[in-house]
Write a protein that holds these residues in place. Structure first.
Motif, PDB file in Angstrom:
ATOM      1  N   SER A 115       0.588  -1.068   0.035  1.00 31.90           N
ATOM      2  CA  SER A 115       0.294   0.295  -0.007  1.00 31.90           C
ATOM      3  C   SER A 115       1.154   0.723  -0.240  1.00 31.90           C
ATOM      4  N   GLU A 116       1.019   2.279  -0.173  1.00 30.74           N
ATOM      5  CA  GLU A 116       1.116   3.147  -0.883  1.00 30.74           C
ATOM      6  C   GLU A 116       1.071   4.031   0.916  1.00 30.74           C
ATOM      7  N   PHE A 117      -0.113   3.695   1.460  1.00 26.77           N
ATOM      8  CA  PHE A 117       0.133   4.456   2.940  1.00 26.77           C
ATOM      9  C   PHE A 117       0.427   4.174   3.969  1.00 26.77           C
ATOM     10  N   VAL A 118       1.184   4.712   5.206  1.00 27.80           N
ATOM     11  CA  VAL A 118       1.504   3.885   6.135  1.00 27.80           C
ATOM     12  C   VAL A 118       0.319   3.100   7.305  1.00 27.80           C
ATOM     13  N   LEU A 119      -0.856   4.049   7.434  1.00 32.32           N
ATOM     14  CA  LEU A 119      -2.046   4.015   8.115  1.00 32.32           C
ATOM     15  C   LEU A 119      -3.347   4.292   7.465  1.00 32.32           C
ATOM     16  N   GLU A 120      -3.924   3.339   7.301  1.00 33.50           N
ATOM     17  CA  GLU A 120      -5.161   3.729   7.394  1.00 33.50           C
ATOM     18  C   GLU A 120      -6.136   3.881   7.840  1.00 33.50           C
ATOM     19  N   MET A 121      -7.236   4.639   8.074  1.00 32.43           N
ATOM     20  CA  MET A 121      -8.386   4.291   9.169  1.00 32.43           C
ATOM     21  C   MET A 121      -9.556   4.726   7.954  1.00 32.43           C
TER      22      MET A 121
ATOM     23  N   PHE B  24      -9.521   8.592   6.263  1.00 30.63           N
ATOM     24  CA  PHE B  24      -8.079   9.024   7.076  1.00 30.63           C
ATOM     25  C   PHE B  24      -7.113   8.094   6.733  1.00 30.63           C
ATOM     26  N   ARG B  25      -6.223   8.506   5.495  1.00 30.26           N
ATOM     27  CA  ARG B  25      -4.785   7.528   5.153  1.00 30.26           C
ATOM     28  C   ARG B  25      -3.692   8.515   5.472  1.00 30.26           C
ATOM     29  N   VAL B  26      -2.787   7.972   5.960  1.00 25.99           N
ATOM     30  CA  VAL B  26      -1.507   8.948   6.238  1.00 25.99           C
ATOM     31  C   VAL B  26      -0.064   8.379   4.671  1.00 25.99           C
ATOM     32  N   LYS B  27       1.025   8.918   4.214  1.00 27.95           N
ATOM     33  CA  LYS B  27       1.893   8.304   3.866  1.00 27.95           C
ATOM     34  C   LYS B  27       3.134   7.871   4.254  1.00 27.95           C
ATOM     35  N   PRO B  28       4.252   6.751   4.297  1.00 31.11           N
ATOM     36  CA  PRO B  28       5.297   7.366   5.462  1.00 31.11           C
ATOM     37  C   PRO B  28       6.473   8.816   5.095  1.00 31.11           C
ATOM     38  N   GLY B  29       7.531   8.943   5.410  1.00 28.56           N
ATOM     39  CA  GLY B  29       7.670   9.653   4.977  1.00 28.56           C
ATOM     40  C   GLY B  29       7.214  11.593   5.013  1.00 28.56           C
ATOM     41  N   THR B  30       5.585  10.986   5.827  1.00 30.46           N
ATOM     42  CA  THR B  30       5.570  12.678   5.904  1.00 30.46           C
ATOM     43  C   THR B  30       4.323  13.385   6.682  1.00 30.46           C
ATOM     44  N   VAL B  31       4.600  14.649   6.989  1.00 29.60           N
ATOM     45  CA  VAL B  31       3.853  15.457   8.360  1.00 29.60           C
ATOM     46  C   VAL B  31       2.506  15.230   8.053  1.00 29.60           C
ATOM     47  N   HIS B  32       1.725  14.685   8.473  1.00 30.58           N
ATOM     48  CA  HIS B  32       0.191  14.839   7.730  1.00 30.58           C
ATOM     49  C   HIS B  32      -0.491  15.768   8.982  1.00 30.58           C
ATOM     50  N   ALA B  33      -0.794  17.026   8.908  1.00 29.59           N
ATOM     51  CA  ALA B  33      -1.817  18.034  10.116  1.00 29.59           C
ATOM     52  C   ALA B  33      -3.147  17.598  10.444  1.00 29.59           C
TER      53      ALA B  33
ATOM     54  N   SER C  79      12.893   4.665  19.819  1.00 27.23           N
ATOM     55  CA  SER C  79      13.845   3.176  20.053  1.00 27.23           C
ATOM     56  C   SER C  79      12.944   1.917  20.007  1.00 27.23           C
ATOM     57  N   TYR C  80      11.437   2.428  19.683  1.00 29.66           N
ATOM     58  CA  TYR C  80      10.298   1.082  19.065  1.00 29.66           C
ATOM     59  C   TYR C  80      10.330   1.580  17.864  1.00 29.66           C
ATOM     60  N   ASN C  81      11.161   2.303  17.761  1.00 27.01           N
ATOM     61  CA  ASN C  81      11.177   2.036  15.862  1.00 27.01           C
ATOM     62  C   ASN C  81      10.145   2.780  15.326  1.00 27.01           C
ATOM     63  N   ALA C  82       9.667   3.807  15.142  1.00 29.59           N
ATOM     64  CA  ALA C  82       7.903   3.960  15.614  1.00 29.59           C
ATOM     65  C   ALA C  82       8.429   3.847  13.815  1.00 29.59           C
ATOM     66  N   SER C  83       6.441   3.355  12.737  1.00 26.58           N
ATOM     67  CA  SER C  83       7.237   3.970  11.798  1.00 26.58           C
ATOM     68  C   SER C  83       6.130   5.651  11.464  1.00 26.58           C
ATOM     69  N   ILE C  84       5.016   5.706  13.367  1.00 28.50           N
ATOM     70  CA  ILE C  84       4.466   6.324  12.926  1.00 28.50           C
ATOM     71  C   ILE C  84       4.022   7.091  13.869  1.00 28.50           C
ATOM     72  N   VAL C  85       3.922   8.302  14.558  1.00 28.05           N
ATOM     73  CA  VAL C  85       4.287   9.042  15.404  1.00 28.05           C
ATOM     74  C   VAL C  85       3.096  10.104  15.772  1.00 28.05           C
ATOM     75  N   VAL C  86       2.008  10.018  16.741  1.00 29.25           N
ATOM     76  CA  VAL C  86       1.302  10.927  17.002  1.00 29.25           C
ATOM     77  C   VAL C  86       1.938  11.917  17.710  1.00 29.25           C
TER      78      VAL C  86
ATOM     79  N   VAL D 245       9.678   7.986   8.489  1.00 26.75           N
ATOM     80  CA  VAL D 245       8.409   8.343   9.839  1.00 26.75           C
ATOM     81  C   VAL D 245       7.068   8.811   9.031  1.00 26.75           C
ATOM     82  N   ALA D 246       6.166   8.759   9.663  1.00 24.30           N
ATOM     83  CA  ALA D 246       4.862   9.438   9.566  1.00 24.30           C
ATOM     84  C   ALA D 246       4.713  10.755  10.390  1.00 24.30           C
ATOM     85  N   ILE D 247       4.487  11.501  10.812  1.00 23.99           N
ATOM     86  CA  ILE D 247       4.024  12.734  11.588  1.00 23.99           C
ATOM     87  C   ILE D 247       2.102  12.547  11.511  1.00 23.99           C
TER      88      ILE D 247
END
Ligand SMILES: Nc1ncnc2c1ncn2[C@@H]1O[C@H](COP(=O)(O)OP(=O)(O)OP(=O)(O)O)[C@@H](O)[C@H]1O
Ligand SMILES: [Mg+2]
Length: 500
Positions: free
Chosen positions: A3-9, A27-36, A159-166, A194-196
């Protein structure tokens, strides 16, 4: 297929008794982006994130993380899957050290199956260095600044190797430099893929840091847009659902006599403010500028009587106060809207009416000394209506309101007392852009009635747009008082950084 998204709700719905907090949200978020994630107070931003983390159970919907259907039953669960949240209410263990907090529940063990403290400290040290934090891994959490504590949570996520940080309103208590540091970390995380997800009411921040913005209104998604394609005005109208042309109302008031005089006020805390002198006039909005750490909040709390002073005078309408206590200052018609609603403002387990009316109960006694409930409740209701407090009813517990709506209840509380002098500490922090104008209008109305306002603010446009004069503090010293003609962002900054 990847998928092109790291998170899909997808199709997320969450209902609270009487409130549709989220309706069929995608709500969809791509990796390596800051999503407000933006929207008015109570739009559903925090709720959406709490559903992601399993803090709230959604009534309906699907969550897909890295292509895999996922349900988390707790924040710890989510963390283990690389989804972390930097809370506004920091959730660390204050009496433990930085490294203990970071490795809590997964401490490295040595051959004898004891906790390997050496390794823990060493790993923490490497981790902190990689993020350019310079505090000590063995420092006690409680001894760190807010920004450093936040740094620990970020380090933990890494440290948890997060791929999504809110991050939910992460900059609300940070200094300018700390915000810059946070932004450089965010950019670094982004470059590592990481997606933020970034929640904030500060428009400037969105344009500075975000790649995409999703706008929510009343539990619905309005749309997702690349930030580069949005103007400030367009974003505001998407959020509030109408065009807003003016940011500030006209402040028209007659400036009268001095109603409050502060003379050489010095804090009992040697690291706080010293030798502060200024005057406040009837009908005036006196702004207080400065960077975080300038000691403005400490000064206001001292004037109000909740912090000890070592020296100096507070003179109200010509009469020196010989004992500075909140009872005395309230009696003399001074009100304080605190900046930190969690610690000093709100009673979470009481309802909106009671939270609004606590200090004004006395004014609602009828002739025979009984409380006039009807009038009290009506006025409380009317005040909250003016500020557009979003609550199911006046009986709703304040803990069930969104962050910004709790702030509105506190504001309503002090507006109901109709104080002669109202001290407002960061009155629009966490408040959505649509409601800010309402608050400014009420301030303008108060001074038109001859009341006076002290407004501590870190928002330059607000200081410039609303104040008659601006007092600037730097490291506990008064460095400048700007007249109407002298007020500008540049002048405020110059005095605010006088000693650096
Ligand atoms: N625990 C709860 N119980 C009942 N209602 C709730 C609860 N949590 C949130 N709500 C309601 O859900 C709606 C969305 O709230 P949410 O906290 O998600 O808003 P928000 O977009 O984060 O706003 P803010 O910018 O003010 O923080 C609001 O109407 C709020 O009152
Ligand atoms: Mg919120």
């Amino acid at each position: 297929m990847e998928s092109e998204f790291v998170l899909e709700m997808l199709d997320v719905t969450k209902k609270f008794p009487g409130v549709m907090a989220l309706s069929n949200v995608d709500f969809r978020v791509k990796p390596g982006t800051v999503h407000a994630l933006m929207g008015e107070n109570g739009a559903g931003k925090s709720t959406l994130m709490k559903c992601l983390f399993g803090i709230y159970r959604m009534d309906q919907g699907t969550i897909i993380v890295k292509g895999k259907k996922s349900y988390f039953s707790s924040a710890a669960d989510a963390m283990a899957a690389g989804v972390s949240m930097i809370h506004q209410e920091l959730s660390n263990v204050p009496q433990r050290s930085v490294s203990q907090n970071i490795w809590l529940g997964r401490e490295p063990l040595n051959k004898l199956h004891f906790i390997d403290h050496k390794k823990m400290t060493r790993d923490t040290s490497i981790l902190l260095k990689s993020l350019n934090f310079d505090f000590d891994p063995s420092a006690k959490m409680a001894d760190l600044s807010i920004s450093q504590q936040q740094g620990c949570e970020i380090a933990k996520a890494v440290s948890y190797n997060a791929s999504i940080v809110v991050m939910d309103e992460p900059t609300s208590s940070l200094t300018e430099n700390e915000v810059e540091h946070l932004f450089s970390i965010i950019r670094d995380l982004r470059s590592r893929g990481v997606a933020i997800i970034y929640i904030s009411h500060k428009m400037e921040e969105i344009f500075q840091i975000a790649d995409f913005v999703t706008v929510m209104r009343d539990g619905h998604i309005i749309g997702t847009y690349p930030v580069a394609e949005l103007s400030n005005d367009r974003l505001i109208s998407l959020m509030v659902g109408r065009d807003t042309s003016h940011r500030f109302p006209l402040v028209e008031s007659a400036i009268g006599d001095v109603c409050l005089e502060i003379k050489n006020l010095t804090s009992a805390n040697p690291r706080s403010f010293k030798n502060i002198s200024f005057e406040l006039h009837r009908g005036e909005i006196l702004g207080f500028g400065g960077l975080v750490g300038a000691q403005r909040t400490e000064l206001m709390e001292s004037i109000f009587g909740i912090r000890e002073v070592a020296d100096g005078e507070v003179i109200v309408r010509g009469v020196p106060l010989n004992k500075l206590t909140p009872q005395n200052t309230i009696r003399l018609g001074i009100g304080l809207v605190t900046e930190d609603r969690r610690n000093t403002g709100i009673f979470p387990l009481l309802n909106v009416t009671i939270n609004t009316t606590i200090p004004s109960m006395g004014k609602y006694k009828n002739k025979i000394g009984l409380l006039d409930h009807r009038r009290l409740i009506n006025d409380a209701h009317e005040q909250n209506r003016q500020l557009k407090t979003k609550a199911l009813s006046m009986e709703t517990l304040v803990q069930n309101l969104s962050g910004g709506n709790q702030q509105k209840v506190i504001l309503s509380r002090w507006l109901m007392t109709v104080p002669e002098i109202l001290i407002m500490d960061e009155p629009t922090r966490g408040i959505d852009v649509g409601t800010k104008y309402e608050i400014y209008t009420i301030m303008a109305e108060l001074v038109r009635m001859g009341k006076s306002i002290i407004m501590v603010s870190s928002e330059m446009p607000e200081l410039v747009g609303m104040s008659h004069r601006v007092v600037v503090l730097c490291e506990g010293r008064l460095t400048g008082i700007l007249s109407k003609e002298e007020i500008s962002q540049e002048a405020i900054m110059r005095y605010a950084t006088q000693f650096s």
